[in-house]
Write an enzyme that holds these catalytic residues in place. Structure first.
Site, PDB file in Angstrom:
ATOM      1  N   HIS A 118       4.762   0.127  -2.994  1.00 42.68           N
ATOM      2  CA  HIS A 118       4.218  -0.474  -4.206  1.00 42.68           C
ATOM      3  C   HIS A 118       3.420  -1.730  -3.850  1.00 42.68           C
ATOM      4  O   HIS A 118       3.802  -2.486  -2.954  1.00 42.68           O
ATOM      5  CB  HIS A 118       5.339  -0.875  -5.172  1.00 42.68           C
ATOM      6  CG  HIS A 118       6.166   0.267  -5.649  1.00 42.68           C
ATOM      7  ND1 HIS A 118       7.118   0.908  -4.860  1.00 42.68           N
ATOM      8  CD2 HIS A 118       6.198   0.907  -6.860  1.00 42.68           C
ATOM      9  CE1 HIS A 118       7.681   1.869  -5.560  1.00 42.68           C
ATOM     10  NE2 HIS A 118       7.148   1.892  -6.759  1.00 42.68           N
ATOM     11  N   LYS A 144       5.320   8.474  -2.385  1.00 37.01           N
ATOM     12  CA  LYS A 144       4.976   7.804  -3.646  1.00 37.01           C
ATOM     13  C   LYS A 144       4.191   6.539  -3.330  1.00 37.01           C
ATOM     14  O   LYS A 144       4.679   5.665  -2.600  1.00 37.01           O
ATOM     15  CB  LYS A 144       6.245   7.447  -4.419  1.00 37.01           C
ATOM     16  CG  LYS A 144       5.996   6.673  -5.704  1.00 37.01           C
ATOM     17  CD  LYS A 144       7.316   6.214  -6.317  1.00 37.01           C
ATOM     18  CE  LYS A 144       7.089   5.394  -7.588  1.00 37.01           C
ATOM     19  NZ  LYS A 144       8.369   4.816  -8.087  1.00 37.01           N
TER      20      LYS A 144
END
Length: 217
Positions: A118, A144
Protein backbone atom coordinates in the site's frame (compact mmCIF):
# COMPACT_ATOMS: atom_id res chain seq x y z
CA UNK A 1 -19.25 -13.11 -16.45
CA UNK A 2 -19.83 -13.18 -12.69
CA UNK A 3 -17.81 -10.77 -10.55
CA UNK A 4 -16.76 -11.42 -6.96
CA UNK A 5 -16.65 -9.31 -3.83
CA UNK A 6 -14.68 -9.57 -0.60
CA UNK A 7 -16.30 -8.02 2.48
CA UNK A 8 -13.84 -6.39 4.88
CA UNK A 9 -14.79 -7.23 8.46
CA UNK A 10 -13.28 -5.16 11.27
CA UNK A 11 -15.14 -6.08 14.45
CA UNK A 12 -13.42 -5.84 17.82
CA UNK A 13 -14.48 -9.14 19.36
CA UNK A 14 -14.45 -12.79 18.17
CA UNK A 15 -18.21 -13.26 18.63
CA UNK A 16 -19.02 -10.07 16.75
CA UNK A 17 -16.56 -10.88 13.97
CA UNK A 18 -17.90 -14.42 13.58
CA UNK A 19 -21.47 -13.13 13.37
CA UNK A 20 -20.48 -10.55 10.75
CA UNK A 21 -18.63 -13.25 8.80
CA UNK A 22 -21.68 -15.49 8.64
CA UNK A 23 -23.78 -12.57 7.39
CA UNK A 24 -21.16 -11.49 4.84
CA UNK A 25 -20.73 -14.91 3.24
CA UNK A 26 -24.46 -15.15 2.58
CA UNK A 27 -24.06 -12.33 0.07
CA UNK A 28 -20.36 -12.28 -0.85
CA UNK A 29 -17.90 -14.82 -2.23
CA UNK A 30 -15.11 -13.89 0.17
CA UNK A 31 -14.48 -12.02 3.40
CA UNK A 32 -11.40 -10.29 4.72
CA UNK A 33 -10.94 -10.82 8.45
CA UNK A 34 -9.11 -7.81 9.89
CA UNK A 35 -7.67 -9.79 12.76
CA UNK A 36 -5.56 -6.81 13.83
CA UNK A 37 -8.78 -5.33 15.25
CA UNK A 38 -8.82 -8.14 17.81
CA UNK A 39 -6.65 -8.58 20.88
CA UNK A 40 -3.80 -10.95 19.90
CA UNK A 41 -5.02 -13.64 22.30
CA UNK A 42 -8.44 -13.56 20.63
CA UNK A 43 -7.14 -14.41 17.15
CA UNK A 44 -7.14 -18.22 17.68
CA UNK A 45 -10.63 -17.98 19.21
CA UNK A 46 -11.89 -16.24 16.08
CA UNK A 47 -10.25 -18.74 13.74
CA UNK A 48 -11.88 -21.62 15.61
CA UNK A 49 -15.27 -19.90 15.45
CA UNK A 50 -14.87 -19.41 11.70
CA UNK A 51 -14.35 -23.14 11.11
CA UNK A 52 -14.97 -24.18 7.52
CA UNK A 53 -15.87 -20.59 6.58
CA UNK A 54 -12.12 -19.87 6.59
CA UNK A 55 -11.93 -21.45 3.15
CA UNK A 56 -13.52 -18.21 1.89
CA UNK A 57 -11.48 -15.86 4.07
CA UNK A 58 -8.45 -13.65 3.60
CA UNK A 59 -6.83 -13.22 7.02
CA UNK A 60 -5.14 -9.88 7.59
CA UNK A 61 -3.03 -8.84 10.59
CA UNK A 62 -1.97 -5.34 9.63
CA UNK A 63 0.66 -3.51 11.75
CA UNK A 64 0.21 0.11 12.77
CA UNK A 65 2.93 1.28 10.38
CA UNK A 66 0.81 -0.15 7.52
CA UNK A 67 -2.41 1.47 8.68
CA UNK A 68 -3.48 -1.43 10.91
CA UNK A 69 -4.04 -1.88 14.63
CA UNK A 70 -1.84 -4.79 15.69
CA UNK A 71 -0.31 -3.64 19.01
CA UNK A 72 2.52 -6.13 19.48
CA UNK A 73 6.06 -6.52 18.20
CA UNK A 74 6.90 -7.55 14.65
CA UNK A 75 8.18 -10.92 15.87
CA UNK A 76 4.87 -11.54 17.66
CA UNK A 77 2.97 -10.59 14.53
CA UNK A 78 5.00 -12.93 12.33
CA UNK A 79 4.46 -15.80 14.75
CA UNK A 80 0.71 -15.19 14.70
CA UNK A 81 0.69 -14.99 10.89
CA UNK A 82 2.38 -18.39 10.75
CA UNK A 83 -0.15 -19.80 13.22
CA UNK A 84 -3.04 -18.42 11.16
CA UNK A 85 -1.88 -20.45 8.16
CA UNK A 86 -2.36 -23.68 10.15
CA UNK A 87 -6.11 -23.06 10.11
CA UNK A 88 -6.04 -23.14 6.29
CA UNK A 89 -7.76 -19.91 5.26
CA UNK A 90 -8.16 -19.10 1.59
CA UNK A 91 -5.23 -16.66 1.82
CA UNK A 92 -3.07 -14.95 4.43
CA UNK A 93 -2.42 -11.30 3.62
CA UNK A 94 1.26 -10.49 4.22
CA UNK A 95 2.92 -7.18 3.40
CA UNK A 96 5.60 -7.19 0.71
CA UNK A 97 8.28 -5.82 3.04
CA UNK A 98 7.44 -8.50 5.60
CA UNK A 99 7.54 -11.44 3.22
CA UNK A 100 10.74 -10.42 1.47
CA UNK A 101 12.60 -9.86 4.74
CA UNK A 102 11.55 -13.11 6.41
CA UNK A 103 12.54 -16.38 4.70
CA UNK A 104 11.46 -18.28 7.82
CA UNK A 105 7.94 -16.87 7.56
CA UNK A 106 7.81 -17.67 3.83
CA UNK A 107 8.64 -21.30 4.55
CA UNK A 108 5.96 -21.54 7.22
CA UNK A 109 3.26 -19.90 5.09
CA UNK A 110 3.84 -21.72 1.82
CA UNK A 111 2.19 -20.31 -1.31
CA UNK A 112 -1.30 -19.50 0.01
CA UNK A 113 -0.30 -15.90 0.54
CA UNK A 114 -1.70 -12.62 -0.73
CA UNK A 115 1.37 -10.39 -0.97
CA UNK A 116 0.17 -6.84 -0.38
CA UNK A 117 1.61 -3.36 -0.76
CA UNK A 118 0.00 0.00 0.00
CA UNK A 119 1.03 3.59 -0.63
CA UNK A 120 -1.04 5.88 1.61
CA UNK A 121 0.52 9.09 0.30
CA UNK A 122 0.14 8.88 -3.46
CA UNK A 123 0.66 6.82 -6.61
CA UNK A 124 4.16 6.20 -8.02
CA UNK A 125 4.98 6.40 -11.70
CA UNK A 126 4.26 3.50 -14.04
CA UNK A 127 7.81 2.18 -14.20
CA UNK A 128 8.08 1.82 -10.45
CA UNK A 129 4.67 0.16 -10.24
CA UNK A 130 5.62 -2.40 -12.87
CA UNK A 131 8.89 -3.21 -11.12
CA UNK A 132 7.05 -3.64 -7.83
CA UNK A 133 4.51 -5.97 -9.45
CA UNK A 134 7.29 -8.19 -10.83
CA UNK A 135 9.07 -8.28 -7.48
CA UNK A 136 5.91 -9.17 -5.56
CA UNK A 137 4.92 -11.87 -8.05
CA UNK A 138 8.10 -13.76 -7.15
CA UNK A 139 6.57 -14.61 -3.77
CA UNK A 140 3.02 -15.58 -4.73
CA UNK A 141 0.57 -15.82 -7.60
CA UNK A 142 -1.76 -13.62 -5.51
CA UNK A 143 -0.76 -9.94 -5.37
CA UNK A 144 -2.52 -6.86 -4.01
CA UNK A 145 -1.29 -3.36 -4.92
CA UNK A 146 -3.15 -0.32 -3.62
CA UNK A 147 -2.15 3.35 -3.86
CA UNK A 148 -3.81 6.66 -3.06
CA UNK A 149 -5.33 8.60 -5.96
CA UNK A 150 -5.14 12.37 -5.91
CA UNK A 151 -6.24 12.77 -9.52
CA UNK A 152 -7.90 10.53 -12.15
CA UNK A 153 -4.57 9.69 -13.81
CA UNK A 154 -3.46 7.95 -10.61
CA UNK A 155 -6.33 5.48 -10.92
CA UNK A 156 -5.48 4.93 -14.58
CA UNK A 157 -1.91 3.96 -13.70
CA UNK A 158 -3.11 1.41 -11.18
CA UNK A 159 -5.58 -0.12 -13.61
CA UNK A 160 -2.94 -0.26 -16.36
CA UNK A 161 -1.07 -2.83 -14.26
CA UNK A 162 -3.52 -5.52 -15.34
CA UNK A 163 -1.89 -5.61 -18.76
CA UNK A 164 1.35 -6.68 -17.05
CA UNK A 165 -0.18 -9.21 -14.64
CA UNK A 166 0.32 -12.33 -16.76
CA UNK A 167 -0.61 -15.36 -14.63
CA UNK A 168 -0.59 -13.33 -11.42
CA UNK A 169 -3.99 -12.98 -9.77
CA UNK A 170 -3.73 -9.25 -9.30
CA UNK A 171 -5.91 -7.02 -7.13
CA UNK A 172 -4.94 -3.43 -7.99
CA UNK A 173 -6.91 -0.23 -7.47
CA UNK A 174 -6.65 3.23 -5.94
CA UNK A 175 -7.90 4.44 -2.57
CA UNK A 176 -9.69 7.73 -1.90
CA UNK A 177 -12.65 9.38 -3.55
CA UNK A 178 -10.59 9.99 -6.72
CA UNK A 179 -9.93 6.27 -6.89
CA UNK A 180 -13.38 4.94 -6.04
CA UNK A 181 -14.36 3.86 -9.53
CA UNK A 182 -11.11 1.91 -9.89
CA UNK A 183 -12.49 -0.42 -7.21
CA UNK A 184 -15.26 -1.29 -9.66
CA UNK A 185 -13.34 -1.15 -12.94
CA UNK A 186 -10.64 -3.51 -11.65
CA UNK A 187 -13.17 -6.34 -11.82
CA UNK A 188 -13.64 -5.86 -15.55
CA UNK A 189 -9.86 -5.93 -16.07
CA UNK A 190 -9.26 -9.23 -14.31
CA UNK A 191 -9.20 -8.70 -10.54
CA UNK A 192 -10.45 -11.87 -8.80
CA UNK A 193 -12.55 -9.71 -6.43
CA UNK A 194 -12.93 -6.20 -5.05
CA UNK A 195 -13.13 -5.17 -1.40
CA UNK A 196 -16.44 -3.88 -0.06
CA UNK A 197 -18.05 -3.25 3.32
CA UNK A 198 -21.36 -4.07 4.97
CA UNK A 199 -21.61 -2.02 8.18
CA UNK A 200 -18.82 0.55 7.78
CA UNK A 201 -15.94 1.16 5.35
CA UNK A 202 -12.43 0.15 6.32
CA UNK A 203 -10.76 2.37 3.70
CA UNK A 204 -11.48 5.61 1.85
CA UNK A 205 -13.53 5.20 -1.31
CA UNK A 206 -14.73 1.69 -0.51
CA UNK A 207 -18.11 0.64 -1.93
CA UNK A 208 -20.81 -0.85 0.23
CA UNK A 209 -21.89 -4.35 -0.77
CA UNK A 210 -25.41 -3.20 -1.66
CA UNK A 211 -24.10 -0.20 -3.57
CA UNK A 212 -21.70 -2.16 -5.78
CA UNK A 213 -24.38 -4.76 -6.39
CA UNK A 214 -26.12 -2.31 -8.71
CA UNK A 215 -23.11 -2.44 -11.02
CA UNK A 216 -22.11 -6.09 -11.00
CA UNK A 217 -25.39 -7.98 -10.47
Amino acid sequence: MRYSTCVSIAEEGPAEMAKALRTALKKSDYAELRLDYLEPEDVPKMLKKAGTMLGHCICTLRPRIEGGRFPGTEKERRDILADISRYKPYLVDVEYDTIRKSPALRRRLGRKVLVSWHDFKGTPQTGMLRRRLRAMSAYSTHVKMVCTAKKPADSSRMLALYSDAGRTKLVAFAMGEQGKMSRLLCLYLGSPFTYVYVSRPTALGQFGLKEIGRYIA
